[in-house]
Motif scaffolding. Structure first.
Motif, short mmCIF file in Angstrom:
data_model
loop_
_atom_site.label_atom_id
_atom_site.label_comp_id
_atom_site.label_asym_id
_atom_site.label_seq_id
_atom_site.Cartn_x
_atom_site.Cartn_y
_atom_site.Cartn_z
N THR A 187 0.84 -1.20 0.00
CA THR A 187 0.00 0.00 0.00
C THR A 187 0.87 1.25 0.00
OG1 THR A 187 -1.75 -1.15 1.23
CG2 THR A 187 -1.82 1.25 1.22
N ALA A 224 2.28 1.68 -3.44
CA ALA A 224 1.27 2.17 -4.37
C ALA A 224 1.06 3.67 -4.21
CB ALA A 224 -0.05 1.43 -4.14
N ALA A 225 1.08 4.15 -2.97
CA ALA A 225 0.91 5.58 -2.71
C ALA A 225 2.08 6.38 -3.27
CB ALA A 225 0.79 5.82 -1.20
N ARG A 226 3.28 5.82 -3.16
CA ARG A 226 4.46 6.52 -3.67
C ARG A 226 4.48 6.53 -5.20
NH1 ARG A 226 10.75 5.65 -1.74
NH2 ARG A 226 11.65 7.30 -3.06
N VAL A 227 4.17 5.39 -5.81
CA VAL A 227 4.16 5.31 -7.28
C VAL A 227 3.11 6.23 -7.88
CG1 VAL A 227 3.69 3.78 -9.24
CG2 VAL A 227 5.12 2.97 -7.35
N SER A 228 1.96 6.31 -7.23
CA SER A 228 0.87 7.14 -7.74
C SER A 228 1.17 8.63 -7.60
CB SER A 228 -0.43 6.82 -7.01
OG SER A 228 -0.35 7.22 -5.65
N GLY A 229 2.16 8.96 -6.76
CA GLY A 229 2.50 10.36 -6.55
C GLY A 229 1.63 11.04 -5.51
N ARG A 230 0.67 10.32 -4.95
CA ARG A 230 -0.24 10.91 -3.97
C ARG A 230 0.37 10.94 -2.57
NH1 ARG A 230 -5.85 7.77 -5.66
NH2 ARG A 230 -5.90 8.46 -7.85
N ASP A 261 -8.29 9.85 2.34
CA ASP A 261 -8.31 9.12 1.07
C ASP A 261 -8.02 7.64 1.32
OD1 ASP A 261 -5.21 8.55 0.27
OD2 ASP A 261 -5.38 10.48 1.31
N LEU A 318 -5.83 5.32 0.13
CA LEU A 318 -4.47 4.84 0.38
C LEU A 318 -3.95 5.27 1.75
CD1 LEU A 318 -2.76 5.29 -3.11
CD2 LEU A 318 -3.33 3.14 -1.97
N TYR A 378 -12.01 1.29 -0.23
CA TYR A 378 -12.36 2.30 -1.23
C TYR A 378 -13.87 2.49 -1.30
CZ TYR A 378 -13.47 4.14 -5.86
OH TYR A 378 -14.00 4.87 -6.89
#
Length: 282
Positions: A44, A47-53, A171, A173, A226
């Protein structure tokens, strides 16, 4: 119709694989719980880092920590129950939480609960009872396993209720990472206190740990997290009742557990109840 509703069957199929993968894993139940949560937390965060969020922590984090505590209790007790009783009994009893969630949604969260929603929950609960009656003829350690599964159901009710409150402010993530992270921490404390072995397993076991984290956790529970931001907590709770149906069907070719007529009737009732609630929400 909101297209997000199509994610519910995806999540149901994903969580249905959990009991099968767990029973195939030759490891301490607390170790399974710990590695499942740890890997899911790390994925998780990635995923947050890759998404840039990134992960945004707000004043809601104590509630997310509480949700993590509930999640730790849920997995610790339910995973252990799978080693004391059958997949049918365990997955059915751990999923009676919609009956508990109905009261929490109405009186604790002040959410609307229509007559159709109540009917759908009751139909699903009737199906769960039918499946339990079919499997409860077994004796021995099954009673202890049933108690553990029921404890897991109570904990999951708390997890969904708290998650519904937090998801209105955080949010997906961010909430998921914090809740999973605290669940991992609390499970680690219990494992250390119990002296449960967390390391020293074979490569095959560690691969199963990863599968348990990726499929039922990220494709199942994370989707439910989600959807908690889109739908009522009772909708997510009753949707999870599809798990005993999917798990029982998977157990036929893998473990040779043939469902009885009562089990088949129970499956039909559970699916009907899930459909009623899902269509009402949509």
């Amino acid at each position: 119709m909101n297209r997000d509703i199509a994610l519910i069957p995806v999540a149901i199929i994903a969580i249905s694989s959990a009991s099968i993968l767990i029973r195939l894993t030759e490891a301490d139940p607390l170790a399974i719980t710990f590695w499942r949560l740890l890997i899911a937390t790390l994925l998780t965060l990635s995923a947050a880092r890759v998404s840039g969020r990134g992960i945004k922590i707000g004043g809601w984090w104590p509630l997310a920590a509480l949700a993590g505590a509930f999640l730790s209790v849920h997995f610790t007790t339910w995973i252990a129950s799978l080693f004391y009783t059958t997949i049918a009994i365990s997955t059915t009893l751990v999923n009676v939480h919609p009956l508990l969630m109905l009261g929490v949604s109405r009186y604790g969260l002040s959410e609307r609960v229509s007559r159709r929603t109540v009917a759908g929950v009751l139909i699903s609960i009737a199906g769960a009872i039918s499946m339990f009656q079919s499997a409860a003829i077994l004796g021995g350690s099954n009673l202890f396993g049933a108690i553990l599964a029921l404890t897991g159901a109570l904990a999951f009710t708390g997890y969904l209720a708290v998650g519904r409150i937090v998801r209105a402010r955080a949010d997906t993530l961010s909430y998921t990472a914090v809740a999973y992270g605290f669940a991992t921490f609390f499970t680690l404390l219990v494992a250390l206190a119990e002296g449960s072995p967390l390391f020293g397993y074979s490569l095959e076991v560690y691969l199963l740990f990863a599968l348990i984290a990726i499929v039922p956790m990220l494709l199942g529970h994370s989707i439910f997290n989600y959807l908690l931001g889109k739908y009522r907590a009772i909708t997510i709770a009753v949707s999870a009742l599809g798990e005993p149906v999917g798990a029982t069907l998977l157990a036929i070719p893998i473990f040779g557990q043939i469902p009885t007529p009562f089990t088949v009737v129970g499956m039909a009732l559970v699916l009907t109840g899930v459909a009623v609630v899902a269509l009402e929400e949509a």
